[in-house]
Design a protein around this motif. Structure first.
Motif, PDB file in Angstrom:
ATOM      1  N   VAL A  36     150.586 -25.870  -1.239  1.00 53.69           N
ATOM      2  CA  VAL A  36     150.065 -26.407  -2.494  1.00 53.69           C
ATOM      3  C   VAL A  36     150.948 -27.547  -2.990  1.00 53.69           C
ATOM      4  N   THR A  37     152.247 -27.355  -2.918  1.00 55.07           N
ATOM      5  CA  THR A  37     153.190 -28.373  -3.391  1.00 55.07           C
ATOM      6  C   THR A  37     153.075 -29.658  -2.581  1.00 55.07           C
ATOM      7  N   MET A  38     153.000 -29.531  -1.266  1.00 52.54           N
ATOM      8  CA  MET A  38     152.910 -30.722  -0.424  1.00 52.54           C
ATOM      9  C   MET A  38     151.619 -31.482  -0.674  1.00 52.54           C
ATOM     10  N   LEU A  39     150.519 -30.778  -0.846  1.00 51.84           N
ATOM     11  CA  LEU A  39     149.258 -31.454  -1.134  1.00 51.84           C
ATOM     12  C   LEU A  39     149.304 -32.125  -2.507  1.00 51.84           C
ATOM     13  N   ASP A  40     149.938 -31.482  -3.474  1.00 48.01           N
ATOM     14  CA  ASP A  40     150.080 -32.093  -4.794  1.00 48.01           C
ATOM     15  C   ASP A  40     150.950 -33.349  -4.748  1.00 48.01           C
ATOM     16  N   LYS A  41     151.863 -33.413  -3.771  1.00 53.04           N
ATOM     17  CA  LYS A  41     152.707 -34.596  -3.609  1.00 53.04           C
ATOM     18  C   LYS A  41     152.014 -35.694  -2.816  1.00 53.04           C
ATOM     19  N   GLY A  42     150.772 -35.468  -2.421  1.00 52.80           N
ATOM     20  CA  GLY A  42     150.012 -36.501  -1.749  1.00 52.80           C
ATOM     21  C   GLY A  42     149.941 -36.399  -0.246  1.00 52.80           C
ATOM     22  N   CYS A  43     150.446 -35.318   0.335  1.00 49.63           N
ATOM     23  CA  CYS A  43     150.339 -35.115   1.785  1.00 49.63           C
ATOM     24  C   CYS A  43     148.871 -35.190   2.200  1.00 49.63           C
ATOM     25  N   SER A  44     148.584 -35.931   3.256  1.00 51.30           N
ATOM     26  CA  SER A  44     147.183 -36.139   3.661  1.00 51.30           C
ATOM     27  C   SER A  44     146.567 -34.888   4.263  1.00 51.30           C
ATOM     28  N   GLU A  45     147.332 -34.155   5.054  1.00 49.43           N
ATOM     29  CA  GLU A  45     146.860 -32.894   5.609  1.00 49.43           C
ATOM     30  C   GLU A  45     148.040 -32.120   6.177  1.00 49.43           C
ATOM     31  N   SER A 127     148.442 -19.215  -4.443  1.00 49.08           N
ATOM     32  CA  SER A 127     149.828 -18.996  -4.859  1.00 49.08           C
ATOM     33  C   SER A 127     149.820 -18.794  -6.375  1.00 49.08           C
ATOM     34  N   MET A 128     150.966 -18.535  -6.944  1.00 48.74           N
ATOM     35  CA  MET A 128     151.062 -18.492  -8.398  1.00 48.74           C
ATOM     36  C   MET A 128     150.743 -19.863  -8.984  1.00 48.74           C
ATOM     37  N   GLN A 129     151.182 -20.897  -8.316  1.00 45.24           N
ATOM     38  CA  GLN A 129     151.071 -22.245  -8.877  1.00 45.24           C
ATOM     39  C   GLN A 129     149.633 -22.708  -9.053  1.00 45.24           C
ATOM     40  N   ASN A 130     148.725 -22.241  -8.198  1.00 53.70           N
ATOM     41  CA  ASN A 130     147.324 -22.657  -8.308  1.00 53.70           C
ATOM     42  C   ASN A 130     146.406 -21.456  -8.529  1.00 53.70           C
ATOM     43  N   ALA A 131     146.926 -20.401  -9.165  1.00 58.18           N
ATOM     44  CA  ALA A 131     146.209 -19.127  -9.277  1.00 58.18           C
ATOM     45  C   ALA A 131     144.800 -19.280  -9.848  1.00 58.18           C
ATOM     46  N   GLN A 132     144.686 -19.917 -10.985  1.00 59.59           N
ATOM     47  CA  GLN A 132     143.367 -20.033 -11.607  1.00 59.59           C
ATOM     48  C   GLN A 132     142.449 -20.943 -10.798  1.00 59.59           C
ATOM     49  N   ALA A 133     142.968 -22.056 -10.332  1.00 59.58           N
ATOM     50  CA  ALA A 133     142.138 -23.016  -9.596  1.00 59.58           C
ATOM     51  C   ALA A 133     141.594 -22.408  -8.310  1.00 59.58           C
ATOM     52  N   VAL A 134     142.447 -21.707  -7.569  1.00 61.10           N
ATOM     53  CA  VAL A 134     141.992 -21.179  -6.283  1.00 61.10           C
ATOM     54  C   VAL A 134     141.001 -20.037  -6.478  1.00 61.10           C
ATOM     55  N   MET A 135     141.188 -19.234  -7.539  1.00 59.06           N
ATOM     56  CA  MET A 135     140.245 -18.138  -7.755  1.00 59.06           C
ATOM     57  C   MET A 135     138.919 -18.635  -8.320  1.00 59.06           C
ATOM     58  N   ASP A 136     138.939 -19.696  -9.108  1.00 60.14           N
ATOM     59  CA  ASP A 136     137.677 -20.312  -9.528  1.00 60.14           C
ATOM     60  C   ASP A 136     136.889 -20.753  -8.306  1.00 60.14           C
ATOM     61  N   LYS A 137     137.582 -21.379  -7.339  1.00 57.07           N
ATOM     62  CA  LYS A 137     136.927 -21.844  -6.120  1.00 57.07           C
ATOM     63  C   LYS A 137     136.472 -20.667  -5.259  1.00 57.07           C
ATOM     64  N   ASN A 236     149.993 -21.580 -12.611  1.00 58.34           N
ATOM     65  CA  ASN A 236     148.983 -22.570 -12.990  1.00 58.34           C
ATOM     66  C   ASN A 236     149.560 -23.945 -13.302  1.00 58.34           C
ATOM     67  N   VAL A 237     150.442 -24.413 -12.448  1.00 58.48           N
ATOM     68  CA  VAL A 237     150.959 -25.773 -12.595  1.00 58.48           C
ATOM     69  C   VAL A 237     150.219 -26.733 -11.664  1.00 58.48           C
ATOM     70  N   SER A 238     149.263 -26.209 -10.904  1.00 56.90           N
ATOM     71  CA  SER A 238     148.490 -27.027  -9.973  1.00 56.90           C
ATOM     72  C   SER A 238     147.010 -26.706 -10.100  1.00 56.90           C
ATOM     73  N   THR A 239     146.170 -27.716  -9.932  1.00 56.32           N
ATOM     74  CA  THR A 239     144.717 -27.517  -9.918  1.00 56.32           C
ATOM     75  C   THR A 239     144.157 -27.663  -8.510  1.00 56.32           C
ATOM     76  N   THR A 240     145.050 -27.673  -7.521  1.00 57.63           N
ATOM     77  CA  THR A 240     144.641 -27.794  -6.120  1.00 57.63           C
ATOM     78  C   THR A 240     144.143 -26.453  -5.593  1.00 57.63           C
ATOM     79  N   ALA A 241     143.039 -26.478  -4.867  1.00 59.93           N
ATOM     80  CA  ALA A 241     142.507 -25.259  -4.236  1.00 59.93           C
ATOM     81  C   ALA A 241     142.291 -25.561  -2.755  1.00 59.93           C
TER      82      ALA A 241
END
Length: 263
Positions: A36-45, A127-137, A236-241
Motif C-alpha cells: 500500500v505504501t509503495m503504491l501511494d508513493k507512485g510505484c507503477s506496479e 492493511s490498517m492503513q487502507n482498512a476502510q478503502a479496501v473493505m469498501d472495495k 485509514n491513512v490511505s485510500t488505495t485498494a
C-alpha cells in the motif's frame, strides 16, 4: 435485506477452494502495508516473487527499465539481492514513483501467490492503513459477483501458523466491512472465524498494543525495526485498494484498482 457473509482464514491453507469469494490478503507486519505504501508513493506496479534473484535474471526488461527489488532475508533484514527491504522506514526515502518493484517477503508474497494458485480470482490487498478503502472495495465487488468476503491472514513461518497482528487487523477490517455492507443494504453475517477476530478488538486498546504483543512485533524489535510497528498500526491513512492479478506473461502483479485494465 440480503445477507453478506464474512469469514477469516487465519492462514492461507484454510481457504475454501471450491467457492467463489472476494479475498482480502493481510500481512500487516509488513508485506501488505509495504505494498500500500509503495503504491501511494507512485510505484507503477509491484511484482510478487518467490525468488527475486531468479526473477531479475529471467526478465531482461526488468534489468533495463530501472526495476527495483524490495526483499528480505529469513531474519527480516534486507536481502543481498535487493536495494531495500519491506521495512516501512526503508521504503520511505526510496524514489519509486513510476517505477516497478519486485517484492519478496517471508509470508505475504507467498500468501498472495498461494491464493491465486488456489483459484481465487478476486484478491485485494489490505492493511490498517487502507482498512476502510479496501473493505469498501471488497464489499462492492462481493455484491457485484454475488459472493462472500474472506479476510486471509498471511500468518507466520511461511504461512504455517497464525499471527496475532494479522488476526487483530482482520477484526478492524471486519468493522469497516460490516459498515460497508449496511451502506449497500446488506445484512452482514459474521461466521465464527470472523467473530473471533472481531472480539480481539476488545482485548487490546489499539492496534499498536496488539502488534507489540505479537510474534511479528517481537521480530521487528529483534531486527531493530520497531519503528515499523507504529507505522503499520496507522489506520485509514490511505485510500488505495490494491488488487492482485496475473498478467498474460505470468507475473503476479499488485496495482491500484483504478489503474487495472479489465483483463
Amino acid at each position: 435485506m440480503k445477507e453478506l457473509k464474512f469469514e477469516v482464514a487465519y492462514i492461507p491453507k484454510e481457504i475454501k477452494q471450491t467457492k467463489q469469494q472476494v479475498c482480502v490478503l493481510v500481512d500487516v507486519l509488513r508485506a501488505t502495508t509495504a505494498m500500500v505504501t509503495m503504491l501511494d508513493k507512485g510505484c507503477s506496479e509491484i511484482v510478487l516473487t518467490m525468488d527475486e534473484k531468479e526473477t531479475m535474471e529471467a526478465c531482461q526488461e526488468f534489468n533495463e527499465d530501472g526495476t527495483l527489488v524490495c526483499a528480505e532475508d529469513v531474519f527480516g533484514n534486507v536481502s543481498e539481492h535487493a536495494q531495500f527491504s519491506p521495512s516501512l522506514i526503508s521504503i520511505h526515502p526510496m524514489e519509486i514513483k513510476d517505477r516497478r518493484v519486485v517484492l519478496r517477503t517471508t509470508n505475504g508474497t507467498l500468501a498472495g501467490i498461494t491464493l491465486w494458485n488456489s483459484g481465487i480470482e478476486h484478491i485485494l490487498v489490505g492493511s490498517m492503513q487502507n482498512a476502510q478503502a479496501v473493505m469498501d472495495k471488497a464489499v462492492s465487488t462481493a455484491i457485484e459477483n454475488d459472493c462472500s468476503v474472506t479476510i486471509v491472514c498471511a500468518g507466520r513461518e511461511n504461512g504455517e501458523i497464525a499471527a496475532l497482528d494479522d488476526a487483530y487487523t482482520a477484526g478492524v477490517l471486519l468493522k469497516y466491512g460490516t459498515e460497508a455492507a449496511f451502506s449497500h443494504n446488506r445484512v452482514p453475517l459474521l461466521k465464527d472465524s470472523a467473530k473471533m477476530s472481531s472480539h480481539l478488538l476488545s482485548v487490546y486498546s489499539d492496534a499498536a498494543q496488539a502488534f507489540e504483543d505479537s510474534g511479528s512485533g517481537e521480530t521487528m524489535r529483534n531486527i531493530q525495526c520497531e519503528g515499523d510497528i507504529a507505522i503499520c498500526a496507522q489506520e485509514n491513512v490511505s485510500t488505495t485498494a490494491p488488487i492482485l492479478y496475473v498478467t498474460t506473461d505470468g507475473n503476479f502483479v499488485v496495482k491500484n484498482t483504478n489503474e487495472v485494465i479489465a483483463l
